[in-house]
Design a protein around this motif. Structure first.
Motif, PDB file in Angstrom:
ATOM      1  N   GLY A 126      -3.587  -3.575 -11.047  1.00  0.00           N
ATOM      2  CA  GLY A 126      -4.503  -2.624 -10.434  1.00  0.00           C
ATOM      3  C   GLY A 126      -3.957  -2.028  -9.149  1.00  0.00           C
ATOM      4  O   GLY A 126      -2.838  -2.322  -8.709  1.00  0.00           O
ATOM      5  N   ILE A 127      -4.774  -1.167  -8.544  1.00  0.00           N
ATOM      6  CA  ILE A 127      -4.484  -0.575  -7.246  1.00  0.00           C
ATOM      7  C   ILE A 127      -5.615  -0.956  -6.302  1.00  0.00           C
ATOM      8  O   ILE A 127      -6.733  -1.241  -6.734  1.00  0.00           O
ATOM      9  N   PHE A 128      -5.313  -0.966  -4.990  1.00  0.00           N
ATOM     10  CA  PHE A 128      -6.337  -1.373  -4.037  1.00  0.00           C
ATOM     11  C   PHE A 128      -6.135  -0.679  -2.696  1.00  0.00           C
ATOM     12  O   PHE A 128      -5.049  -0.192  -2.369  1.00  0.00           O
ATOM     13  N   GLY A 129      -7.221  -0.639  -1.938  1.00  0.00           N
ATOM     14  CA  GLY A 129      -7.185  -0.191  -0.557  1.00  0.00           C
ATOM     15  C   GLY A 129      -7.810  -1.257   0.316  1.00  0.00           C
ATOM     16  O   GLY A 129      -8.812  -1.872  -0.060  1.00  0.00           O
ATOM     17  N   GLU A 130      -7.195  -1.517   1.466  1.00  0.00           N
ATOM     18  CA  GLU A 130      -7.676  -2.563   2.366  1.00  0.00           C
ATOM     19  C   GLU A 130      -7.941  -1.973   3.739  1.00  0.00           C
ATOM     20  O   GLU A 130      -7.045  -1.409   4.375  1.00  0.00           O
ATOM     21  N   TYR A 131      -9.174  -2.086   4.202  1.00  0.00           N
ATOM     22  CA  TYR A 131      -9.580  -1.586   5.514  1.00  0.00           C
ATOM     23  C   TYR A 131      -9.703  -2.771   6.469  1.00  0.00           C
ATOM     24  O   TYR A 131     -10.491  -3.679   6.240  1.00  0.00           O
ATOM     25  N   HIS A 132      -8.902  -2.756   7.550  1.00  0.00           N
ATOM     26  CA  HIS A 132      -8.859  -3.862   8.496  1.00  0.00           C
ATOM     27  C   HIS A 132      -9.927  -3.685   9.570  1.00  0.00           C
ATOM     28  O   HIS A 132      -9.882  -2.731  10.351  1.00  0.00           O
TER      29      HIS A 132
END
Length: 260
Positions: free
Chosen positions: A62-68
């Motif tokens: 899959g693909i992902f986005g991570e917001y810190h």
């Protein structure tokens, strides 16, 4: 399939909103590996058809986005392809086929199941959209290694489902295989069972991983799992099952928005 249009913009929109924040720190990444799923009998509706499964293997990526949010906490949204299902090998039940009625002993009513020695795999593939709370710690003040754990809910959408059987066997009246009623027959068959299953599920997933960070890049390895809360079958003739899998993945992420 309409849900593609509904959810394919989830990740880009999240990343765009994150990058608009004054102190945004956002990673975009890809991950891939193996899924080791199994089907567990759900609730009290157990019968010879929905029990006895063991694990099979399939792809998971899959693909992902991570917001810190902070140095320790982030929120990760993912769109992933997940293999689910299970397999049986050996003597197992199958629904009594009406065409075998003449083979029954005279006066015997048709049983619900017969038994035979063959291999059966339930192969299901889902599009999963998990939202994960992620906690991470660097392994030292200057160490490039970071340990993390994440967990959260997912929504799952059924893409395909097939029952694949293989083998040749005598059919038996009993689960011990002592009362044969037919000569050996082929069980080689692939059946599309998508219409028998619910197309939506919800559940929980989580991972433990180790990342190596260099500049705005990171590579990582992780292991985890997922479990669906809803029974997958529409009817009860085949019992009730829940999906679930152990997963192992490697991946890469790049920090597309850095803290200002």
């Amino acid at each position: 399939m309409k849900f593609h249009c509904s959810y394919k913009w989830l990740l880009p929109v999240m990343l765009l909103l994150g990058c608009l924040q004054a102190n945004a720190q956002v990673d975009l990444g890809v991950r891939g590996g193996i899924s080791i799923p199994n089907l567990t009998a759900g609730g009290s509706e157990s019968n010879p058809l929905n029990t006895g499964y063991s694990s099979r293997q399939g792809p998971d990526f899959g693909i992902f986005g991570e917001y810190h949010v902070s140095k320790l906490f982030s929120i990760e949204a993912m769109i992933s392809y997940s293999s689910q299902g299970g397999k049986k090998t050996g003597l197992q039940a199958f629904p009594f086929p009406p065409e075998m009625a003449p083979a029954l002993p005279q006066g015997m009513p048709a049983p619900t199941y017969l038994y035979a020695d063959f291999e059966s795999q339930a192969k299901m593939n889902y599009l999963m959209v998990p939202i994960l709370a992620k906690f991470g710690w660097n392994l030292g003040p200057t160490s490039p290694l970071r340990l993390y754990v994440d967990a959260g809910p997912f929504a799952g959408f059924l893409l395909s489902a097939k029952q694949v059987t293989n083998g040749n066997s005598v059919a038996y009246l009993d689960e011990e295989g002592k009362q044969p009623i037919s000569p050996p027959q082929s069980f080689d068959k692939t059946t599309n069972i998508r219409d028998q299953l619910h197309t939506f599920n919800v559940g929980v997933s989580g991972n433990v991983g180790l990342a190596y960070i260099f500049g705005r890049n990171q590579i990582f390895v992780e292991g985890g799992g997922n479990y669906g809360f809803l029974n997958i079958q529409k009817g009860s003739a085949n019992g009730k099952n829940n999906i679930g899998a152990a997963t192992a993945s490697i991946g890469y992420a790049y920090r597309i928005c850095n803290k200002k």
